[in-house]
Design a protein around this motif. Structure first.
Motif, short mmCIF file in Angstrom:
data_model
loop_
_atom_site.label_atom_id
_atom_site.label_comp_id
_atom_site.label_asym_id
_atom_site.label_seq_id
_atom_site.Cartn_x
_atom_site.Cartn_y
_atom_site.Cartn_z
N GLN A 251 0.83 -1.21 0.00
CA GLN A 251 0.00 0.00 0.00
C GLN A 251 0.86 1.26 0.00
OE1 GLN A 251 -3.64 -0.06 2.58
NE2 GLN A 251 -2.85 -2.05 3.21
N MET A 252 1.98 1.23 0.73
CA MET A 252 2.88 2.38 0.73
C MET A 252 3.44 2.62 -0.67
SD MET A 252 6.37 2.99 2.94
CE MET A 252 7.13 1.51 2.26
N SER A 253 3.88 1.56 -1.35
CA SER A 253 4.40 1.71 -2.71
C SER A 253 3.31 2.22 -3.65
CB SER A 253 4.96 0.38 -3.21
OG SER A 253 6.09 -0.01 -2.46
N ALA A 254 2.09 1.71 -3.47
CA ALA A 254 0.98 2.18 -4.30
C ALA A 254 0.72 3.67 -4.08
CB ALA A 254 -0.28 1.37 -4.01
N PHE A 255 0.82 4.11 -2.85
CA PHE A 255 0.61 5.53 -2.55
C PHE A 255 1.70 6.39 -3.21
CE2 PHE A 255 1.96 9.06 0.17
CZ PHE A 255 0.84 9.87 0.07
N LEU A 256 2.96 5.93 -3.12
CA LEU A 256 4.05 6.72 -3.73
C LEU A 256 3.91 6.75 -5.25
CD1 LEU A 256 7.03 5.47 -1.51
CD2 LEU A 256 5.87 7.68 -1.41
N ARG A 257 3.46 5.64 -5.84
CA ARG A 257 3.22 5.65 -7.29
C ARG A 257 2.07 6.58 -7.64
NH1 ARG A 257 4.21 0.06 -6.64
NH2 ARG A 257 1.96 -0.41 -6.69
N GLU A 258 1.07 6.62 -6.76
CA GLU A 258 -0.07 7.51 -6.98
C GLU A 258 0.39 8.97 -6.98
OE1 GLU A 258 -4.25 8.71 -7.07
OE2 GLU A 258 -3.30 6.76 -7.37
N GLU A 259 1.33 9.29 -6.09
CA GLU A 259 1.86 10.65 -6.04
C GLU A 259 2.56 11.00 -7.35
OE1 GLU A 259 2.74 12.41 -1.67
OE2 GLU A 259 4.37 11.36 -2.65
N VAL A 260 3.37 10.05 -7.85
CA VAL A 260 4.08 10.30 -9.12
C VAL A 260 3.08 10.48 -10.25
CG1 VAL A 260 5.65 9.30 -10.81
CG2 VAL A 260 6.16 9.10 -8.38
N ALA A 261 2.06 9.63 -10.28
CA ALA A 261 1.07 9.71 -11.36
C ALA A 261 0.26 11.00 -11.30
CB ALA A 261 0.13 8.50 -11.29
N SER A 262 0.07 11.54 -10.08
CA SER A 262 -0.72 12.76 -9.94
C SER A 262 0.10 14.01 -10.17
CB SER A 262 -1.36 12.80 -8.56
OG SER A 262 -0.36 12.86 -7.55
N GLY A 263 1.41 13.84 -10.45
CA GLY A 263 2.24 14.98 -10.81
C GLY A 263 2.76 15.77 -9.64
N VAL A 264 3.03 15.13 -8.51
CA VAL A 264 3.62 15.83 -7.37
C VAL A 264 5.02 16.27 -7.75
CG1 VAL A 264 4.44 15.58 -5.01
CG2 VAL A 264 2.27 14.57 -5.68
N PRO A 265 5.39 17.56 -7.60
CA PRO A 265 6.72 18.01 -7.97
C PRO A 265 7.79 17.40 -7.09
CG PRO A 265 5.57 19.75 -6.78
CD PRO A 265 4.56 18.67 -7.05
N LEU A 266 8.82 16.87 -7.72
CA LEU A 266 9.88 16.19 -6.98
C LEU A 266 11.13 17.03 -6.81
CD1 LEU A 266 9.54 12.63 -8.52
CD2 LEU A 266 8.48 13.54 -6.46
N GLY A 267 11.21 18.14 -7.47
CA GLY A 267 12.34 19.02 -7.26
C GLY A 267 13.61 18.59 -7.94
N HIS A 268 13.51 17.95 -9.13
CA HIS A 268 14.72 17.58 -9.87
C HIS A 268 14.41 17.63 -11.35
CE1 HIS A 268 13.06 13.64 -10.87
NE2 HIS A 268 12.63 13.60 -9.62
#
Length: 375
Positions: A119-136
């Motif tokens: 579930q944690m990995s799914a949440f982090l993938r969800e963040e990437v898919a939703s376009g959360v800025p990663l600062g790089h």
């Protein structure tokens, strides 16, 4: 809030497993510090252990980050409402506290741990898919690689926290960050692992099946993933390789002996020289017909020689073992604190002493009591 530190299991009436060593649940001489030294000096494959520890640290960063977000969502802070969608909030609330501190291989996780990590990995993938800025900069670009390396240089070059003071410091959870984890820290951690250990020609490249390396590279550089599941296949492969190729030798050296190869070689040289000197002097005294009370001095070289050779043969110095010392580098010692290993080494030390006494007594009686004859 850092996860609780693993506590060594003092009641264990057996040798530890590799997972227990890696999760800091053991004491010297079979602790993580000793295993790190063994992998560095004997196996010459410390990069595999460093990869495992870096992946475990990455897992800890992710857990820490998700715990902080979950806490902010549950107490209804503006940051939590601003950064999470309703679906993400639901995932966060269903994950739970994630209070398991050790990041072990997939096959040793409990059902609860597997569910929480998934579930944690799914949440982090969800963040990437939703376009959360990663600062790089964009994935796979030269700028992205240099940025990740710059952000992690200080962390990469420092000694690991568990090894900074002494081999006795086993109570700190070195994988738990002491600061708030930002989303770009997770991305930088994943890129550091990729650029340090996995890419062809990397500074500390480890040998993995091409399919595993390729899948990780594509997942991080093209799909933008940085969740812990990206490294699961590589982590399990490295764990099994260490368990099969390195850990049995480590247990033989540390649980059945207390010497390192340079010390064993020194004892072999001292033993051979002492025995040569003892035989040489013994024949001289016999053929010059010296009295037996003078030949009693032969006890010294023969005792030193037999003791040194027995120590080399069994990789165990019985006197050091009986006083509770084990060598982790040449002429550097630590206390034997693992109860089962202490008992095992004491038994072997008494056995080695018995062998030494019997062989030494036989050689001394032969050369001291044999009648002399002047040539």
């Amino acid at each position: 809030m850092a996860s609780p530190s693993p506590i060594p299991e003092l009641s264990r009436n057996r040798l530890p497993t590799l997972f227990e060593v890696l999760s800091r649940r053991t004491l010297p001489p079979v602790d993580l510090f000793s295993f790190y030294i063994y992998m560095r000096d004997q196996q010459r494959s410390v990069d595999y252990l460093d990869f495992w520890l870096d992946v475990a640290q990455h897992m800890s960063l992710c857990r820490h980050y998700v715990r902080e977000l979950r806490r902010s969502v549950m107490i209804g802070t503006p940051d939590g409402e601003r950064s999470q969608s309703k679906r993400s909030s639901a995932i966060l609330e269903s994950i739970g506290d994630m209070d398991h501190p050790a990041a072990g291989p997939s096959m040793l996780k409990t059902e609860k741990e597997r569910d929480q990590d998934a579930q944690m990995s799914a949440f982090l993938r969800e963040e990437v898919a939703s376009g959360v800025p990663l600062g790089h900069s964009p994935h796979g670009s030269t700028g992205s690689q240099q940025s990740a390396l710059r952000q992690t240089t200080s962390m990469e070059r420092q000694p690991r926290p568990s090894f900074m003071s002494s081999p006795m410091d086993l109570t700190s959870d070195s994988n738990s960050p002491a600061h708030t984890v930002a989303r770009q820290d997770i991305r930088a951690s994943a890129e550091k692992i990729l650029f340090t250990f996995l890419l062809p020609g990397a500074e500390r490249e480890i040998i993995l099946p091409h399919s595993i390396t390729q899948e990780i590279t594509i997942s991080i550089e093209e799909r933008g993933r940085d969740d812990p599941e990206v490294f699961d296949a590589a982590k399990d492969y490295v764990f099994q390789a260490m368990e099969r190729d390195a850990f049995p030798g480590f247990l033989r050296m540390k649980a059945l002996g207390n010497l390192v190869p340079p010390s064993m070689m020194m004892r072999l040289i001292v033993g051979l020289l002492s025995m040569f000197a003892g035989f040489w002097v013994a024949f001289i005294l016999i053929f010059l017909n010296y009295s037996r009370h003078i030949r009693l001095w032969l006890i010294l070289p023969f005792t030193i020689g037999v003791y040194s050779l027995a120590s080399h043969q069994y990789a165990l110095d019985p006197i050091l073992a009986l006083i509770g010392l084990s060598e982790y580098t040449f002429m550097s010692f630590s206390r034997i604190r693992e109860p089962y290993v202490r008992t095992l080494l004491n038994k072997r030390a008494l056995m080695v002493l018995l062998v030494t006494i019997l062989v030494d007594a036989g050689v001394c009686v032969l050369f001291i009591l044999v009648p002399g004859k002047r040539l």
